[in-house]
Design a protein around this motif. Structure first.
Motif, PDB file in Angstrom:
ATOM      1  N   UNK A  90     -30.549  19.816 -18.394  1.00 48.84           N
ATOM      2  CA  UNK A  90     -31.190  19.210 -19.555  1.00 48.84           C
ATOM      3  C   UNK A  90     -30.195  19.222 -20.716  1.00 48.84           C
ATOM      4  N   UNK A  91     -30.159  18.132 -21.463  1.00 47.78           N
ATOM      5  CA  UNK A  91     -29.219  18.047 -22.566  1.00 47.78           C
ATOM      6  C   UNK A  91     -29.821  18.664 -23.835  1.00 47.78           C
ATOM      7  N   UNK A  92     -29.027  19.518 -24.514  1.00 46.00           N
ATOM      8  CA  UNK A  92     -29.419  20.023 -25.821  1.00 46.00           C
ATOM      9  C   UNK A  92     -28.247  19.845 -26.784  1.00 46.00           C
ATOM     10  N   UNK A  93     -28.313  20.483 -27.932  1.00 48.09           N
ATOM     11  CA  UNK A  93     -27.274  20.304 -28.958  1.00 48.09           C
ATOM     12  C   UNK A  93     -25.897  20.758 -28.485  1.00 48.09           C
ATOM     13  N   UNK A  94     -25.873  21.622 -27.474  1.00 45.37           N
ATOM     14  CA  UNK A  94     -24.601  22.144 -26.955  1.00 45.37           C
ATOM     15  C   UNK A  94     -24.134  21.441 -25.686  1.00 45.37           C
ATOM     16  N   UNK A  95     -24.822  20.369 -25.297  1.00 48.37           N
ATOM     17  CA  UNK A  95     -24.434  19.647 -24.087  1.00 48.37           C
ATOM     18  C   UNK A  95     -25.427  19.878 -22.961  1.00 48.37           C
ATOM     19  N   UNK A  96     -24.996  19.675 -21.731  1.00 42.68           N
ATOM     20  CA  UNK A  96     -25.869  19.801 -20.568  1.00 42.68           C
ATOM     21  C   UNK A  96     -26.012  21.264 -20.173  1.00 42.68           C
ATOM     22  N   UNK A  97     -27.259  21.703 -19.984  1.00 43.50           N
ATOM     23  CA  UNK A  97     -27.556  23.073 -19.590  1.00 43.50           C
ATOM     24  C   UNK A  97     -28.347  23.050 -18.278  1.00 43.50           C
ATOM     25  N   UNK A  98     -27.851  23.769 -17.262  1.00 42.96           N
ATOM     26  CA  UNK A  98     -28.547  23.817 -15.983  1.00 42.96           C
ATOM     27  C   UNK A  98     -29.870  24.566 -16.129  1.00 42.96           C
ATOM     28  N   UNK A  99     -30.926  24.028 -15.545  1.00 41.15           N
ATOM     29  CA  UNK A  99     -32.216  24.700 -15.549  1.00 41.15           C
ATOM     30  C   UNK A  99     -32.274  25.687 -14.392  1.00 41.15           C
ATOM     31  N   UNK A 100     -33.009  26.789 -14.549  1.00 45.98           N
ATOM     32  CA  UNK A 100     -33.108  27.770 -13.468  1.00 45.98           C
ATOM     33  C   UNK A 100     -33.615  27.118 -12.188  1.00 45.98           C
ATOM     34  N   UNK A 101     -32.967  27.430 -11.085  1.00 42.13           N
ATOM     35  CA  UNK A 101     -33.343  26.816  -9.815  1.00 42.13           C
ATOM     36  C   UNK A 101     -34.521  27.518  -9.174  1.00 42.13           C
ATOM     37  N   UNK A 102     -35.355  26.734  -8.508  1.00 39.11           N
ATOM     38  CA  UNK A 102     -36.439  27.277  -7.693  1.00 39.11           C
ATOM     39  C   UNK A 102     -36.285  26.702  -6.296  1.00 39.11           C
ATOM     40  N   UNK A 103     -36.776  27.422  -5.315  1.00 35.55           N
ATOM     41  CA  UNK A 103     -36.520  27.023  -3.932  1.00 35.55           C
ATOM     42  C   UNK A 103     -37.043  25.623  -3.615  1.00 35.55           C
ATOM     43  N   UNK A 104     -38.259  25.306  -4.074  1.00 30.42           N
ATOM     44  CA  UNK A 104     -38.818  23.983  -3.777  1.00 30.42           C
ATOM     45  C   UNK A 104     -37.996  22.893  -4.440  1.00 30.42           C
ATOM     46  N   UNK A 105     -37.621  23.139  -5.698  1.00 32.72           N
ATOM     47  CA  UNK A 105     -36.824  22.142  -6.405  1.00 32.72           C
ATOM     48  C   UNK A 105     -35.466  21.934  -5.765  1.00 32.72           C
ATOM     49  N   UNK A 106     -34.822  23.024  -5.373  1.00 31.60           N
ATOM     50  CA  UNK A 106     -33.517  22.930  -4.733  1.00 31.60           C
ATOM     51  C   UNK A 106     -33.608  22.145  -3.431  1.00 31.60           C
ATOM     52  N   UNK A 107     -34.637  22.438  -2.647  1.00 25.62           N
ATOM     53  CA  UNK A 107     -34.827  21.759  -1.373  1.00 25.62           C
ATOM     54  C   UNK A 107     -35.036  20.262  -1.566  1.00 25.62           C
ATOM     55  N   UNK A 108     -35.836  19.882  -2.543  1.00 23.94           N
ATOM     56  CA  UNK A 108     -36.126  18.468  -2.738  1.00 23.94           C
ATOM     57  C   UNK A 108     -34.937  17.734  -3.337  1.00 23.94           C
ATOM     58  N   UNK A 109     -34.181  18.390  -4.210  1.00 21.25           N
ATOM     59  CA  UNK A 109     -32.942  17.767  -4.700  1.00 21.25           C
ATOM     60  C   UNK A 109     -32.028  17.433  -3.536  1.00 21.25           C
ATOM     61  N   UNK A 110     -31.884  18.390  -2.621  1.00 21.12           N
ATOM     62  CA  UNK A 110     -31.033  18.166  -1.452  1.00 21.12           C
ATOM     63  C   UNK A 110     -31.532  16.993  -0.614  1.00 21.12           C
TER      64      UNK A 110
END
Length: 200
Positions: A90-110
């Motif tokens: 997610x982009x904020x004032x400091x640039x792109x920041x990775x959001x904490x990963x969760x197993x379901x989200x990681x699996x579906x991204x893949x």
């Protein structure tokens, strides 16, 4: 994390273009591998059991093969997301920041980034696929096989013609999300700013 973002990579299916003859999974996979970049607008309706009216948001997206997805929310608030094989940022004032990963989200991204690259093997391993219709008016239904995905979704319905028109996510808790794509085009390359966003 919102289940919608856990499968936002389903937009990878926007890589579909016109299919001139019989519609099968191999041709679908071939088509997914062709477009390099797709730009468009979206309207997302989140239907929650507890609310009489859906929560509606609008914005633009950029889907780029071998890079990922830029999801640029405009209303009701402005927020930029980037989905790649590394996860969701997610982009904020400091640039792109990775959001904490969760197993379901990681699996579906893949899974769905594999679809973006035209690799249907992962998708077929985790979903039962059912296709109907013809090149300019088709429907693809995804029914989860894996226990992980069954915990989140009952079914995913995708419709389209030359490009995807809609993605409907039916969740196990009774909520649903309808995503409608508008003015999608594969004619424009990545801008310098978009290349920079993917490179950061």
């Amino acid at each position: 994390m919102n289940p919608f973002f856990r499968c936002l990579g389903a937009l990878a299916l926007l890589g579909l273009s016109s299919i001139a003859h019989a519609f099968d999974l191999q041709q679908l996979s071939d088509q997914l591998a062709k477009p390099d970049v797709i730009h468009g607008n979206f309207i997302q309706e989140k239907h929650l059991r507890a609310l009489p009216q859906p929560l509606t948001s609008k914005g633009t997206f950029v889907l780029a093969k071998n890079h990922g997805l830029l999801w640029l929310l405009k209303t009701p608030l402005q927020q930029d997301y980037r989905i790649t094989d590394k996860g969701i940022a997610r982009r904020d004032a400091n640039g792109w920041q990775m959001l904490p990963g969760k197993s379901a989200g990681t699996e579906q991204n893949r899974l769905f980034l594999a679809v973006l690259q035209g690799d249907s093997s992962g998708l077929q391993r985790d979903f039962e696929l059912s296709m109907s219709g013809e090149a300019q008016n088709w429907k693809l239904t995804l029914t989860p096989r894996s226990m992980l995905l069954k915990q989140v979704f009952n079914q995913i319905n995708i419709t389209g013609g030359e490009l995807v028109h809609s993605i409907e996510l039916l969740e196990t808790q009774g909520d649903s999300t309808l995503l409608r794509m508008q003015d999608s085009t594969s004619a424009q390359p990545l801008s310098d700013a978009e290349q920079h966003d993917f490179a950061e």
